[in-house]
Design an enzyme around this catalytic site. Structure first.
Site, short mmCIF file in Angstrom:
data_model
loop_
_atom_site.label_atom_id
_atom_site.label_comp_id
_atom_site.label_asym_id
_atom_site.label_seq_id
_atom_site.Cartn_x
_atom_site.Cartn_y
_atom_site.Cartn_z
N ASP A 86 0.77 -0.86 0.04
CA ASP A 86 -0.03 0.08 -0.16
C ASP A 86 0.39 1.14 0.20
OD1 ASP A 86 -2.05 1.43 -0.23
OD2 ASP A 86 -2.21 0.87 2.28
N GLY A 87 0.11 2.35 -0.85
CA GLY A 87 1.46 3.65 -0.36
C GLY A 87 1.81 4.34 -1.98
N ASN A 88 1.45 3.20 -2.77
CA ASN A 88 1.83 3.74 -4.47
C ASN A 88 1.32 5.38 -4.76
OD1 ASN A 88 2.70 1.44 -4.55
ND2 ASN A 88 1.42 0.62 -6.21
N HIS A 115 2.97 3.18 -9.22
CA HIS A 115 2.19 2.05 -9.39
C HIS A 115 3.90 1.27 -9.94
CE1 HIS A 115 -1.67 2.07 -7.46
NE2 HIS A 115 -2.29 2.98 -8.86
N THR A 169 -10.85 -6.62 -5.38
CA THR A 169 -12.02 -6.71 -5.84
C THR A 169 -12.84 -5.32 -5.88
OG1 THR A 169 -13.52 -7.94 -4.34
CG2 THR A 169 -12.67 -9.14 -5.37
N ARG A 190 -11.37 2.07 -8.99
CA ARG A 190 -10.54 3.47 -9.43
C ARG A 190 -11.35 3.70 -10.72
NH1 ARG A 190 -4.71 2.14 -5.92
NH2 ARG A 190 -6.25 1.57 -3.89
N LEU A 199 10.59 -21.63 -4.12
CA LEU A 199 9.49 -20.12 -3.58
C LEU A 199 7.66 -20.08 -4.14
CD1 LEU A 199 9.19 -17.81 -1.38
CD2 LEU A 199 9.26 -16.15 -3.69
N ARG A 250 1.68 -5.34 6.50
CA ARG A 250 1.20 -4.03 5.43
C ARG A 250 1.62 -2.88 5.57
NH1 ARG A 250 -4.96 -1.73 4.42
NH2 ARG A 250 -4.75 -0.69 3.20
C1 IPE Z 1 -5.62 -2.94 0.04
O1 IPE Z 1 -5.22 -1.68 -0.55
C2 IPE Z 1 -5.29 -3.99 -1.51
C3 IPE Z 1 -4.39 -3.69 -2.02
C4 IPE Z 1 -3.17 -3.78 -1.81
C5 IPE Z 1 -4.09 -4.50 -3.55
P1 IPE Z 1 -5.94 -0.63 -0.39
O2 IPE Z 1 -5.67 0.97 -0.85
O3 IPE Z 1 -6.90 -0.95 -2.14
O4 IPE Z 1 -7.05 -0.24 0.19
P2 IPE Z 1 -7.65 0.31 1.43
O5 IPE Z 1 -8.83 1.69 0.46
O6 IPE Z 1 -7.12 1.75 1.81
O7 IPE Z 1 -8.57 -0.33 2.76
C1 IPE Z 2 -1.57 0.02 -3.21
O1 IPE Z 2 -1.22 1.33 -3.55
C2 IPE Z 2 -1.66 -0.12 -5.16
C3 IPE Z 2 -3.00 -1.20 -5.78
C4 IPE Z 2 -4.02 -1.41 -4.28
C5 IPE Z 2 -3.26 -1.25 -6.61
P1 IPE Z 2 -2.76 1.98 -3.30
O2 IPE Z 2 -2.62 3.31 -5.28
O3 IPE Z 2 -3.31 1.52 -2.88
O4 IPE Z 2 -1.66 3.25 -2.02
P2 IPE Z 2 -2.49 4.75 -1.80
O5 IPE Z 2 -3.11 4.34 -1.04
O6 IPE Z 2 -3.39 5.64 -2.80
O7 IPE Z 2 -1.84 4.98 -1.62
MG MG Z 3 -4.75 2.06 -0.48
#
Ligand code: IPE
Ligand code: IPE
Ligand code: MG
Length: 264
Positions: free
Chosen positions: A37-39, A54, A83, A88, A148, A205
């Site tokens: 998360d956090g991209n 990403h 899902t 988005r 792996l 996470r």
């Molecule tokens: C969780 O991240 C899903 C993936 C890493 C694919 P999200 O960014 O979609 O989750 P929320 O919206 O913060 O719960």
């Molecule tokens: C996680 O990063 C990647 C995916 C869920 C595909 P996000 O796109 O959720 O990045 P943030 O949470 O908006 O920073």
């Molecule tokens: Mg996210």
């Protein structure tokens, strides 16, 4: 591990070597699961489009897969598309799908060279046809690998997985091939996407969010959770090593009163 072995696994970075030296290689987590998360935030902080986040995140996947294979982990599963992520904007979704294809195309050879068996956890059929084809090729061409087990969770959510399991068991019960009285946890587990994997010992996470966002709901019942503020595109080998060091300090009790080892 001896110093020479650490060097072989980790490479020449001194900080990473120091962290790796703290790892007890007899008590590695068998299965590490990661909510990447956090991209988006990473890109935003650089005034870049989300897709660039990403794209940068793919480098982190590469680094983590390589490290997991070198450490000798049994399984690594990373949450790449939920899902719910279909909600988005379409250009972000199609950009992500394009990156997926590119990833398999570019990495297949490396996966094979490292004896990595690639898999998908989630509704593969619900992905665009060209992405499915690429993924299926990756699955087929690594099916003989014995190292792996690396899985991408795609078009995945824990609730949809469990709903699907219930539906399939109900159909079998109606047809008379399953006796409802015999339904137990082991039977449910055999119907999960992860039936071939040990359950995750360690759930990581990134980006500081303290939630599981519908990931592997059944499977993480006793996983140790490790959250870091590091954004996914900045996540590298040293973070995974640190997570494992911290994991090994945890006392896993599975509801009992005596300490259990990290082994299942
Ligand atoms: C969780 O991240 C899903 C993936 C890493 C694919 P999200 O960014 O979609 O989750 P929320 O919206 O913060 O719960
Ligand atoms: C996680 O990063 C990647 C995916 C869920 C595909 P996000 O796109 O959720 O990045 P943030 O949470 O908006 O920073
Ligand atoms: Mg996210």
């Amino acid at each position: 591990m001896t110093r020479a072995q650490v060097l072989e696994v980790i490479g020449s970075d001194r900080d990473e070597q120091a962290t790796a030296a703290l790892i007890d290689f007899d008590r590695l987590p068998r299965h590490v699961a990661i909510i990447m998360d956090g991209n988006g935030r990473w890109a935003k902080s650089r005034f870049l489009p989300r897709l660039e986040g990403h794209r940068a995140g793919v480098e982190s996947v590469r680094s983590v897969v390589e490290t997991a294979a070198r450490l000798g982990l049994e399984a690594l599963t990373v949450y790449a598309f939920s899902t719910e992520n279909w909600k988005r904007p379409t250009d972000e979704v199609s950009g992500l799908m394009g990156l997926l294809k590119l990833y398999i195309r570019r990495e297949l050879r490396t996966l094979q060279d490292n004896n990595i068996r690639f898999g998908v956890v989630g509704g593969l059929d619900g992905l665009p046809k060209d992405v499915q084809d690429e993924l299926r090729r990756g699955i087929a061409e690594t099916s003989q690998m014995t190292g792996l087990k690396f899985s991408l969770a795609l078009n995945y959510s824990g609730r949809s997985e469990l709903t699907d399991v219930v539906r399939r068991i109900a159909v079998a019960a109606k047809a008379g091939t399953i006796d409802p009285e015999t339904i137990d946890e082991a039977l449910i587990e055999r119907h999960l996407f992860t039936a071939h994997l040990p359950e995750p010992d360690l759930l990581i996470r990134t980006s500081g969010e303290m939630r599981v966002s519908n990931f592997l709901l059944w499977q993480i019942a006793y996983a140790e959770i490790w959250v870091t503020d590091v954004l996914w595109p900045d996540f590298r080998r040293r973070h995974l090593l640190q997570a494992i060091v911290d994991f090994q300090k945890r006392e896993r009790r599975y509801g009992g009163i005596t300490s259990a080892t990290g082994k299942a």
